[in-house]
Every structure is written in structure tokens, then in C-alpha cells.
Design an enzyme around this catalytic site. Structure first.
Site, PDB file in Angstrom:
ATOM      1  N   GLU A 184      -2.367  10.965  53.148  1.00 15.57           N
ATOM      2  CA  GLU A 184      -2.303  12.298  52.642  1.00 15.57           C
ATOM      3  C   GLU A 184      -0.908  12.470  52.189  1.00 15.57           C
ATOM      4  O   GLU A 184      -0.095  13.221  52.891  1.00 15.57           O
ATOM      5  CB  GLU A 184      -2.870  13.414  53.901  1.00 15.57           C
ATOM      6  CG  GLU A 184      -3.031  14.778  53.285  1.00 15.57           C
ATOM      7  CD  GLU A 184      -1.932  15.829  53.893  1.00 15.57           C
ATOM      8  OE1 GLU A 184      -2.340  16.952  53.595  1.00 15.57           O
ATOM      9  OE2 GLU A 184      -0.980  15.519  54.584  1.00 15.57           O
ATOM     10  N   ASP A 200      -1.384  12.087  58.359  1.00 14.15           N
ATOM     11  CA  ASP A 200      -1.005  13.410  57.649  1.00 14.15           C
ATOM     12  C   ASP A 200       0.545  13.226  57.301  1.00 14.15           C
ATOM     13  O   ASP A 200       1.258  12.652  58.087  1.00 14.15           O
ATOM     14  CB  ASP A 200      -0.992  14.514  58.839  1.00 14.15           C
ATOM     15  CG  ASP A 200      -0.607  15.820  58.254  1.00 14.15           C
ATOM     16  OD1 ASP A 200      -1.465  16.565  57.584  1.00 14.15           O
ATOM     17  OD2 ASP A 200       0.341  16.298  58.709  1.00 14.15           O
TER      18      ASP A 200
END
Length: 730
Positions: A486, A457
Site C-alpha cells: 500500500e 501498510d
């Protein structure tokens, strides 16, 4: 023209006398004189090179792919077709050829493939290669060790060479046609063929050498017409030898170009995301509360993903969730008594990144969950968000890992005007080595539990060097581990993350909706950039719900899934897509009642009525059956006459396909989710390796068959066919 076959035993005394006379009048033999006897002129020598900046006799330069002076190697999946190009030329009008030599990580030669000149004006040559054979084996399966040995840094060396035969043939044809100095031209050709037959580099078999020596005898036979003599060297048989085993003079090798060959699913992947706490969740009518799912009830999600043909299941963080500043439904600042909080607010007194949330189960439950996934042929990807809730154990154990305000409080995450009061970001300035060691420990713990892929993330909010160190350490011990970034951020940062080990990357596909935008992005994601950054196409995520998906209903969902699945070797679906969950939260490009902040109770029996689940299943089946869909380097845009109809093809030639046949997939999509559109689609036969005659097509989504030519009419309606996916049949 009349022509005697090269195998014909016709070598007249006059021809023999002509050859003997040539030899009789030669001076005492020297190395140079011997060359003249065999070829009529000195064969161009290979010039040794001792430094990377020196040219050989032939110039080979501007090799692609290449970035950052070759520091970071181009990356391909085992068995993935890829294309190498270069400028290859020599002075004057002499003809040249080029050969690509592929060697594996141990230096063994795997293939030697002719290159083709695709742009004579720019001296541009290219070749499509394949490093090994595609495999669907997973790291836990028997036989994986045999394909694992093929991973590593392969090399491609490009060899430019003088094409003496083609240069001679060009001039000889003209001279014979106009009857100009034909005798010298033909005897020179006879000597050239004789030398070719004796050249070890050509690796000729005895019958192939016989073809050339017989042709040389006919060419030296002055009792024949010039046309007959030339025909002995200018025919399909000799041409085939020239294509496969040419005479290569002045061979000049480039510096070896490194190609990093990575494991299956590094490029070709189908992802499926779900939240374990929503799988098996139900509404308790007696207590009027939602009972969340667990890792045990999440097996239903695994079975759904496998049934739809996906091969990686991606889970958001499964760690304990903090209570301090916990977010409520739809990102409200105050949570209700039954709000579960965001899985990204990681950490509580129960544990941090190394602990399973007790509401989901235990570490043993997780290992059983992974084992079930493996039985179904699925890999587990786990979200790794390097951030903490205020309740995370690190806050007390390592307060120096967080940034403090002047008043002594720890700063929560924010991206003004957005604020994330439930999250403390990590500060890497005080103790990056210590943070690295802890992160490596945690990743290795989950790898030991069966995780083979990490979706990271917001990696772009952490130092690139941090990820470079961590990924290098982890993959040294577990080379099968893959990382997905991401990182919706600037192109430079996304590229840098790819350089340091992120195998795949989220990207801006969701926001590319018009034909012009998609054509540009498909070319970018499937071009030379894809040797470094593997973009994975997701129509939606828990964070992304675009206006296009909101406004185009079932047809829009179908369109975006076709574009994602066929537009990139790596694609993914966030569950609920099958149920057309497309209502936005006011003012935000994300779903209302977002699953990040609540448990979703879904009625999966309704999925059948929308038809999206069967489409996803078909798309995954088509992808698996066609090698052209497995490469980031096989896409060609096709001309379409309508601004709402996008057309592209994926093609790999037979020599780059393990099946030994050309593989072509043609995709045509109506981007308008509300109206019918019609267009003429132009097929460039040369680009797709197609010969003349009818093109027989099979429509993979409907099973219908079509016959096409160069220009073809299509009509697509959102209420019938939003897209065609054609494959070419012999």
C-alpha cells in the site's frame, strides 16, 4: 501459373544430367566445396560467443522486458501470457528470422516459438509466450505441490538466424519474372531445398523431407518452364514448412533472459475487503449501543465475497487496539466511551502484532475463520501495519525501536499538517536487524495460522532494504506467501518495492478519471512496467473516496468497477461499495463516518436494489472465463470518436492460450455518469488477430449478440448500459 505438385514423380534425364554436370565440374571436395555443392554458396556459419558483450553472426539486442541490467527479473504468474521483443538484424538486405526458446526453472525446453517482425523499419521482432498453464489451485489444496514445482526462474533465449530460403525466394521471384539469370537462381534454390531437407535443426519428419527433395528435383528439371520450376518451391506447402520448421543458418543466441514465474494470484486476483468488527454488528436498542461483530460472525462476509466471485478476502489489522490517544469518530482527537479506536493503532497491554484482539475472538477463532474461508475457496490476506500505539508491548520492551524527541518523549507519527497521535512509528536506525527478526517471527506466526498474503501498510515509510531482507527470509521458508504494497508514493519507490518482493501494489487508479488519463494509465499499468510492478485497481478503499465516485451515483460505481475489473488482472472492492457508500467527510477524500474509527452496522438486504453486487459477480465470472483478462500484457487501446467513451481490448493468440484458440475481450465504457454518449469504435484487425469478414460479438453483460466490421457505432447511457463487454464468437 501452371505447376506440377512437389510429390509428382517427374525428374527428367535432362534434369538428372544437369545435376550430374554440376557435380562433375566441382574440384576435389573440401568442407567449403561441399557446402557450395549443396547450396550454391557457403552457408552462413554460427559464430560462437564467449562473453555477454559479443555479437553472433546475427545481431540480437535491445530485448524487452529488461530493467536494471537484468538484476531484477521480469515477473509473470504461472500460465500468464507475456510478450518478448528484440531488435534482430544482419548486414545488407539479407532476410533474417527469430525464434524464442522458453525453458523452465530446471532448464528443460518447454517451447520453441517463431517470432514475428512487427516493425521492419526498426528491425523489431516480438512473440507472445506462456510459462506453464494457469491454475486456480490454492496452497492448501491437493495437487498444489505439482504446480509449485513449476515456480522459479525460467529463461527465454532469442535465436536470430539468416533466413536463406526467404532471401533466395525474394530474388528468385524477381529474376524469373524478368528472365534474368534464371538457371542459376533455380539451381541455387534446388540445392538450398536439398540442404534444408538434410538439416537436423529443422526437425523434419520423413514426409516433410520428401516435400523438399521432390521440390528440389522439379526445380532442377530444365524441361519445365522457369515459372513451373519456381512454383515447386513457392507454394503453400513449402511456405507452411518455412513457418513451422525453417532452415536456420548462422543461428545466433542472445543471453538468456530471466522470467520469474510466480504462483497463482500473484498477478490475477480479485480482492474483497471487510472489517470483521462490522460483520454481524447490530444496534442494541435497549442499551443504545452498537454491538460489534466477531470473527465468528464474520463468516457472513466470507460468504458474501465468495458469492460475488472474489478469491481473496483482505482484513485490516485484527490485533489489540491501544487506548492512549485513541481516535474517535471521523478521526476526532478525543474518543468517546464507546469508540473502538482505529485498528491501525496497534497494541495494548493485551498484546501486540502477534495477538488477536479479544473483542474479535481468540487465535483458535481465527484459525476456524481461515478454515471456513478455505472451504469457500478464499485466501486470507492480513494487513500488516508496522507501527504501534503508545500502549504496545514494544514501547517498554524495545524503547530503542522508536525515535525520541530531545525532551525524552517518543515522537508520534505525523505528516504535517496531519498528525497521528495514536501511533508511534518505528525507527530503524538503532536496531534494524532486531526489528527484522521480530517481524519475521510475527509473519511466520500468522502464516502458520493460515494467512497466505500480507497487505503491508505504508511500506514506503520504511527502508527498502528492510523489506528486501524480511520478504526474502519469509518466502524462503514459505514461498507461497504474497505481499501487497500500500504505497501511494513516488514511482521510483513503488518500483523498488516491487523489485524486492512486493508481488502487487496499490496505485493511482482511483484518481485517473478522464479518457486521456485512463488511456495513459492503462497503457502504463499493462505495459512493460507490469513485468515488475503489478498494479491492482481499487475504485475505493477505507482511505480513498474520490469526487468521481461521490458525484456519479450508481452509474459511477458501475463504471469504476468495470474499469477496475477489466483494466487490470488484479482488482479489489472495499465492502459497502454494493450499498453506494459515497458520502465524503468535509475537506477529505474519504468517507464520512469512516469505518477505520467506528463499527459499521449495514443493512445488506438493500444491496439488491442497487444492482452493483450482481455486476461485481458478472465481472468476476467474465474474468475467470477469459485468459485474455488474466495477463498484464494483453491490452490494446481502441480508437473512439467521443471524449467520454473509452475503448480497449484484451487479446492473446491461440498459441499462448491453454485452450488453443485466440481469446479477445473488447471493453467500451461511458465515463459520464449522467449523460448518454455515442461514438464510432475502430477495430484494428491485425492487432487483434482478426481476419476479414464479419466480426461476431457476444455482449457478456446482457447476453445480446452483434455483428461488427472495422468501424462500429455504440450508444451508452448511465440509466441503461454504462459499458459493453464483448467477446468474439466464431
Amino acid at each position: 501459373m501452371s505447376q506440377r505438385p512437389a510429390s509428382q514423380a517427374h525428374f527428367s534425364r535432362k534434369a538428372q544430367s544437369s545435376v550430374e554436370n554440376l557435380a562433375k565440374h566441382q574440384p576435389r571436395r573440401t568442407a567449403k566445396a561441399k557446402d557450395i555443392e549443396h547450396s550454391g554458396e557457403v552457408a552462413a556459419p554460427s559464430i560462437p560467443t564467449t562473453t555477454s558483450g559479443e555479437f553472433g553472426r546475427i545481431v540480437v539486442m535491445d530485448i524487452t522486458p529488461s530493467q536494471e541490467n537484468g538484476i531484477y527479473p521480469a515477473r509473470v504468474e504461472l500460465g500468464e501470457a507475456f510478450t518478448i521483443t528484440a531488435q534482430v538484424f544482419i548486414e545488407g538486405r539479407t532476410k533474417v528470422g527469430a525464434t524464442a526458446v522458453l525453458r523452465n526453472a530446471r532448464g528443460k525446453e518447454i517451447s520453441r516459438t517463431p517470432m514475428h517482425c512487427t516493425n521492419p523499419g526498426l528491425d523489431r521482432w516480438e512473440v507472445t509466450l506462456r510459462a506453464g498453464d494457469h491454475s486456480d489451485l490454492t496452497p492448501w489444496e491437493d495437487g498444489y505441490s505439482s504446480i509449485k514445482r513449476q515456480f522459479g526462474d525460467w529463461t527465454v533465449t532469442l535465436e536470430g538466424w539468416e533466413d536463406t530460403y526467404l532471401s533466395w525466394l525474394h530474388d528468385a521471384r524477381i529474376k524469373v519474372k524478368v528472365n534474368d539469370d534464371t538457371e542459376n537462381a533455380l539451381l541455387s534454390g534446388a540445392q538450398l531445398l536439398t540442404r534444408w531437407a538434410e538439416t537436423k535443426d529443422s526437425h523434419l519428419k520423413s514426409h516433410e523431407r520428401h516435400i523438399l527433395t521432390s521440390a528440389a528435383k522439379i526445380m532442377a528439371d530444365t524441361s519445365l518452364t522457369p515459372q513451373e520450376r519456381l512454383g515447386a518451391a513457392d507454394n503453400d506447402e513449402v511456405s507452411a514448412l518455412h513457418a513451422a520448421k525453417p532452415l536456420r543458418d548462422a543461428i545466433s543466441a542472445s543471453q538468456p533472459q530471466t522470467i520469474r514465474v510466480e504462483r497463482p494470484k500473484s498477478s490475477f486476483t480479485a480482492w474483497y475487503q471487510f472489517f470483521p468488527r462490522s460483520e454481524g454488528a447490530y444496534y442494541d436498542t435497549e442499551n443504545h449501543t452498537i454491538v460489534q461483530g466477531t470473527l465468528r460472525s464474520s463468516v457472513a462476509g466470507l460468504e458474501r465475497a465468495a458469492a460475488e466471485g472474489f478469491d481473496v478476502v483482505y482484513l485490516p489489522p485484527i490485533f489489540p487496539i491501544g487506548v492512549t490517544n485513541r481516535k474517535g469518530r471521523n478521526n476526532r482527537l478525543v474518543a468517546g466511551p464507546n469508540d473502538p479506536g482505529s485498528p491501525f493503532g496497534i497494541g495494548s497491554p493485551l498484546g501486540g502484532h502477534d495477538t488477536v484482539d479479544p473483542l474479535l475472538g481468540t487465535m483458535e477463532d481465527f484459525k476456524e475463520f481461515v478454515a471456513k474461508a478455505h472451504e469457500l475457496g478464499l485466501e486470507i490476506a492480513l494487513d500488516f501495519a508496522l507501527q504501534c500505539s503508545p500502549d504496545h508491548p514494544w514501547v517498554k520492551q524495545h524503547p530503542d525501536w522508536f525515535r525520541h524527541k530531545p525532551d525524552g518523549t517518543i515522537a508520534f507519527a505525523e505528516n504535517p499538517p496531519k498528525k497521528y497521535q495514536d501511533i508511534y512509528p518505528i525507527d530503524f536506525n538503532a536496531d534494524m536487524p532486531g526489528i527484522e527478526r521480530e517481524v519475521e517471527r510475527i509473519l511466520n506466526l500468522w502464516i502458520d495460522a493460515g494467512v497466505t498474503i500480507f497487505r503491508v501498510d505504508n511500506p514506503h515509510t520504511k527502508p527498502v532494504r528492510f523489506w528486501q531482507d524480511v520478504i526474502a527470509s519469509v518466502t524462503k521458508k514459505h514461498p507461497e506467501t504474497l505481499f501487497l504494497a500500500e504505497a501511494f508514493t513516488r514511482p521510483g519507490m513503488m518500483r523498488a518495492l516491487s523489485y524486492v518482493g512486493f508481488t502487487q501494489s496499490h496505485c493511482y487508479f482511483p484518481w485517473r478519471n478522464t479518457k486521456e488519463e485512463l488511456e495513459e494509465y492503462l497503457s502504463e499499468s499493462n505495459g512493460n512496467d507490469a513485468y515488475y510492478q503489478h498494479n491492482t485497481f481499487w475504485p475505493t478503499t477505507p482511505d480513498i473516496l474520490t469526487a468521481y465516485v461521490r458525484d456519479n451515483g450508481i452509474a459511477g460505481h458501475a463504471v469504476r468497477s468495470v474499469l477496475a475489473a477489466m483494466g487490470s488482472p488484479s482488482w479489489g472492492i472495499y465492502n459497502g461499495y454494493e450499498l453506494i457508500e459515497n458520502k465524503q467527510r468535509d475537506g477529505f477524500e474519504e468517507q464520512v463516518d469512516n469505518e477505520k474509527y467506528e463499527v459499521k452496522v449495514r443493512d445488506w438486504s438493500k444491496a439488491e436494489s442497487y444492482g452493483i453486487a450482481p455486476l461485481l459477480t458478472s465481472l468476476n465470472a467474465i474474468r475467470r472465463e477469459h485468459a485474455a483478462c488474466m495477463s498484464y500484457h494483453s491490452l490494446t487501446l481502441l480508437e473512439s470518436s467521443d471524449p467520454s467513451i473509452l475503448a480497449f481490448a484484451r487479446h492473446i493468440p491461440a498459441h499462448a492460450n491453454a485452450q488453443g484458440t485466440d481469446d479477445t475481450v473488447i471493453v467500451i465504457v461511458n465515463l459520464d455518469g449522467h449523460n448518454n454518449h455515442q461514438a464510432m469504435i475502430h477495430i484494428d484487425r491485425e492487432q487483434l488477430g482478426l481476419g476479414s469478414g464479419e466480426i461476431r460479438l457476444h455482449e457478456e453483460l446482457t447476453g445480446r449478440n452483434f455483428t461488427w466490421g472495422d468501424d462500429n457505432f455504440v450508444s451508452l447511457s448511465p440509466w441503461e448500459d454504462v459499458a459493453h463487454i464483448f467477446t468474439i464468437r466464431d
